[in-house]
Write a protein that holds these residues in place. Structure first.
Motif, PDB file in Angstrom:
ATOM      1  N   MET A   1     -15.157   3.979  10.517  1.00 35.51           N
ATOM      2  CA  MET A   1     -14.215   2.872  10.554  1.00 35.51           C
ATOM      3  C   MET A   1     -13.042   3.232  11.483  1.00 35.51           C
ATOM      4  SD  MET A   1     -12.737   0.819   7.275  1.00 35.51           S
ATOM      5  CE  MET A   1     -14.117  -0.278   7.051  1.00 35.51           C
ATOM      6  N   VAL A   2     -12.573   2.266  12.246  1.00 31.20           N
ATOM      7  CA  VAL A   2     -11.482   2.481  13.193  1.00 31.20           C
ATOM      8  C   VAL A   2     -10.149   2.572  12.454  1.00 31.20           C
ATOM      9  CG1 VAL A   2     -10.240   1.526  15.185  1.00 31.20           C
ATOM     10  CG2 VAL A   2     -12.721   1.262  15.026  1.00 31.20           C
ATOM     11  N   ILE A   3      -9.363   3.565  12.819  1.00 30.72           N
ATOM     12  CA  ILE A   3      -8.031   3.751  12.236  1.00 30.72           C
ATOM     13  C   ILE A   3      -7.032   2.924  13.039  1.00 30.72           C
ATOM     14  CG2 ILE A   3      -6.182   5.422  11.795  1.00 30.72           C
ATOM     15  CD1 ILE A   3      -8.473   7.587  11.750  1.00 30.72           C
ATOM     16  N   THR A   4      -6.217   2.151  12.355  1.00 28.33           N
ATOM     17  CA  THR A   4      -5.092   1.484  13.011  1.00 28.33           C
ATOM     18  C   THR A   4      -3.925   2.451  12.875  1.00 28.33           C
ATOM     19  OG1 THR A   4      -5.948  -0.688  12.408  1.00 28.33           O
ATOM     20  CG2 THR A   4      -3.629  -0.568  13.046  1.00 28.33           C
ATOM     21  N   TYR A   5      -3.390   2.859  14.020  1.00 22.68           N
ATOM     22  CA  TYR A   5      -2.371   3.904  14.062  1.00 22.68           C
ATOM     23  C   TYR A   5      -1.060   3.300  14.543  1.00 22.68           C
ATOM     24  CZ  TYR A   5      -0.426   8.555  14.970  1.00 22.68           C
ATOM     25  OH  TYR A   5       0.352   9.684  14.961  1.00 22.68           O
ATOM     26  N   TYR A   6      -0.174   2.974  13.593  1.00 21.65           N
ATOM     27  CA  TYR A   6       1.142   2.434  13.927  1.00 21.65           C
ATOM     28  C   TYR A   6       2.068   3.607  14.214  1.00 21.65           C
ATOM     29  CZ  TYR A   6      -0.264  -2.133  12.091  1.00 21.65           C
ATOM     30  OH  TYR A   6      -0.885  -3.338  11.872  1.00 21.65           O
ATOM     31  N   ALA A   7       2.588   3.649  15.432  1.00 20.18           N
ATOM     32  CA  ALA A   7       3.419   4.777  15.852  1.00 20.18           C
ATOM     33  C   ALA A   7       4.531   4.302  16.779  1.00 20.18           C
ATOM     34  CB  ALA A   7       2.553   5.811  16.559  1.00 20.18           C
ATOM     35  N   TYR A   8       5.517   5.148  16.959  1.00 24.61           N
ATOM     36  CA  TYR A   8       6.602   4.896  17.898  1.00 24.61           C
ATOM     37  C   TYR A   8       6.470   5.953  18.997  1.00 24.61           C
ATOM     38  CZ  TYR A   8      11.339   4.098  19.641  1.00 24.61           C
ATOM     39  OH  TYR A   8      12.429   3.809  20.431  1.00 24.61           O
ATOM     40  N   PRO A   9       6.283   5.536  20.252  1.00 26.20           N
ATOM     41  CA  PRO A   9       5.985   6.477  21.337  1.00 26.20           C
ATOM     42  C   PRO A   9       6.993   7.625  21.506  1.00 26.20           C
ATOM     43  CG  PRO A   9       5.689   4.221  22.078  1.00 26.20           C
ATOM     44  CD  PRO A   9       6.297   4.150  20.712  1.00 26.20           C
ATOM     45  N   LYS A  10       8.255   7.403  21.175  1.00 23.62           N
ATOM     46  CA  LYS A  10       9.267   8.443  21.361  1.00 23.62           C
ATOM     47  C   LYS A  10       9.373   9.393  20.170  1.00 23.62           C
ATOM     48  CE  LYS A  10      12.031   5.554  24.384  1.00 23.62           C
ATOM     49  NZ  LYS A  10      13.296   4.844  24.558  1.00 23.62           N
ATOM     50  N   CYS A  11       8.598   9.128  19.126  1.00 20.86           N
ATOM     51  CA  CYS A  11       8.648   9.913  17.893  1.00 20.86           C
ATOM     52  C   CYS A  11       7.750  11.142  18.011  1.00 20.86           C
ATOM     53  CB  CYS A  11       8.206   9.022  16.730  1.00 20.86           C
ATOM     54  SG  CYS A  11       7.885   9.878  15.194  1.00 20.86           S
TER      55      CYS A  11
ATOM     56  N   ILE B   1       9.792   1.393   8.849  1.00 17.22           N
ATOM     57  CA  ILE B   1       8.552   1.909   8.265  1.00 17.22           C
ATOM     58  C   ILE B   1       8.386   3.387   8.586  1.00 17.22           C
ATOM     59  CG2 ILE B   1       6.028   1.699   8.245  1.00 17.22           C
ATOM     60  CD1 ILE B   1       6.434  -1.260   9.103  1.00 17.22           C
ATOM     61  N   LYS B   2       8.031   4.169   7.580  1.00 18.79           N
ATOM     62  CA  LYS B   2       7.754   5.590   7.788  1.00 18.79           C
ATOM     63  C   LYS B   2       6.580   5.694   8.741  1.00 18.79           C
ATOM     64  CE  LYS B   2       7.043   9.960   5.415  1.00 18.79           C
ATOM     65  NZ  LYS B   2       8.192  10.669   5.941  1.00 18.79           N
ATOM     66  N   ARG B   3       6.742   6.539   9.739  1.00 13.00           N
ATOM     67  CA  ARG B   3       5.712   6.631  10.760  1.00 13.00           C
ATOM     68  C   ARG B   3       5.294   8.065  11.010  1.00 13.00           C
ATOM     69  NH1 ARG B   3      10.710   5.169  13.138  1.00 13.00           N
ATOM     70  NH2 ARG B   3      11.427   6.832  14.469  1.00 13.00           N
ATOM     71  N   PRO B   4       4.113   8.216  11.539  1.00 16.91           N
ATOM     72  CA  PRO B   4       3.122   7.184  11.802  1.00 16.91           C
ATOM     73  C   PRO B   4       2.487   6.675  10.507  1.00 16.91           C
ATOM     74  CG  PRO B   4       2.188   9.343  12.253  1.00 16.91           C
ATOM     75  CD  PRO B   4       3.642   9.559  11.930  1.00 16.91           C
ATOM     76  N   LEU B   5       2.068   5.429  10.581  1.00 17.50           N
ATOM     77  CA  LEU B   5       1.331   4.797   9.488  1.00 17.50           C
ATOM     78  C   LEU B   5      -0.101   4.627   9.986  1.00 17.50           C
ATOM     79  CD1 LEU B   5       0.813   3.064   6.938  1.00 17.50           C
ATOM     80  CD2 LEU B   5       1.876   1.152   8.118  1.00 17.50           C
ATOM     81  N   ALA B   6      -1.029   5.303   9.342  1.00 16.32           N
ATOM     82  CA  ALA B   6      -2.441   5.220   9.727  1.00 16.32           C
ATOM     83  C   ALA B   6      -3.221   4.593   8.585  1.00 16.32           C
ATOM     84  CB  ALA B   6      -2.978   6.613  10.053  1.00 16.32           C
ATOM     85  N   TRP B   7      -4.143   3.687   8.939  1.00 14.30           N
ATOM     86  CA  TRP B   7      -4.865   2.918   7.918  1.00 14.30           C
ATOM     87  C   TRP B   7      -6.206   2.481   8.491  1.00 14.30           C
ATOM     88  CZ3 TRP B   7      -5.735  -0.294   3.725  1.00 14.30           C
ATOM     89  CH2 TRP B   7      -6.070  -1.616   3.938  1.00 14.30           C
ATOM     90  N   ASP B   8      -7.246   2.616   7.716  1.00 17.38           N
ATOM     91  CA  ASP B   8      -8.577   2.233   8.204  1.00 17.38           C
ATOM     92  C   ASP B   8      -9.221   1.136   7.358  1.00 17.38           C
ATOM     93  OD1 ASP B   8      -9.412   3.460   5.865  1.00 17.38           O
ATOM     94  OD2 ASP B   8     -10.717   4.921   6.847  1.00 17.38           O
ATOM     95  N   GLY B   9      -8.425   0.445   6.579  1.00 17.62           N
ATOM     96  CA  GLY B   9      -8.957  -0.596   5.715  1.00 17.62           C
ATOM     97  C   GLY B   9      -9.176  -0.099   4.292  1.00 17.62           C
ATOM     98  N   GLU B  10      -9.205   1.226   4.120  1.00 20.29           N
ATOM     99  CA  GLU B  10      -9.390   1.830   2.801  1.00 20.29           C
ATOM    100  C   GLU B  10      -8.368   2.923   2.536  1.00 20.29           C
ATOM    101  OE1 GLU B  10     -13.390   3.248   2.450  1.00 20.29           O
ATOM    102  OE2 GLU B  10     -14.243   1.298   2.955  1.00 20.29           O
TER     103      GLU B  10
END
Length: 118
Positions: A1-11, A93-102
Motif C-alpha cells: 500500500m502507498v504511504i501518504t507522507y505529509y512533510a514540510y520540506p525545510k523540516c 500538525i506534528k510532522r512528518p505524518l505518514a499514513w497508508d490507509g491503515e
C-alpha cells in the motif's frame, strides 16, 4: 500500500524520514503539509484508524501552537474543533505524518519506521 507522507520540506525531521523511506524502498507520495494539509475528514479517518490520541497530532514545539496558546485551550476543545484547527493550518500538525490507509506514524523515529514501514 502507498504511504501518504505529509512533510514540510525545510523540516530536518521530515527530511530524515524521507531519507529512511528512500533507503528502504518504501512506496510513498510526498505532500507539502504547509501547502496542502489533510482535510478535516481525512484527518478524522487517520486519527480514528491510528489509535493515537488527537492531542498527539499537534506540533507542540511549533510557533503557531504557542502563538495560539493551544496548551491551555486544547483540553477545553471538542474533537471537531481540534480537527478543524489542524486542517486549517498544516504547520499545527506534528510532522512528518505518514499514513497508508491503515497504519499511521507521527514524527520520525527510526525504530518506529522499522516496525511500521519495513
Amino acid at each position: 500500500m502507498v504511504i501518504t507522507y505529509y512533510a514540510y520540506p525545510k523540516c530536518t525531521t521530515c527530511r530524515n524520514g524521507k531519507k529512511w523511506l528512500d533507503e528502504n524502498g518504501a512506496d510513498y507520495r510526498e505532500i507539502n503539509i504547509a501547502e496542502a494539509p489533510p482535510s478535516k475528514e481525512e484527518l478524522r479517518k487517520i486519527y480514528k484508524a491510528s489509535g493515537i490520541e488527537l492531542k498527539k497530532f499537534f506540533n507542540t514545539s511549533g510557533i503557531k501552537y504557542r502563538e495560539l496558546g493551544l496548551k491551555e485551550k486544547l483540553p477545553e476543545m471538542g474533537e471537531d474543533e481540534q480537527l478543524e484547527l489542524l486542517a486549517g493550518d498544516g504547520m499545527l500538525i506534528k510532522r512528518p505524518l505518514a499514513w497508508d490507509g491503515e497504519k499511521t506514524t507521527l514524527g520520525f523515529k527510526e525504530d518506529v519506521y522499522e516496525n511500521t514501514w519495513k
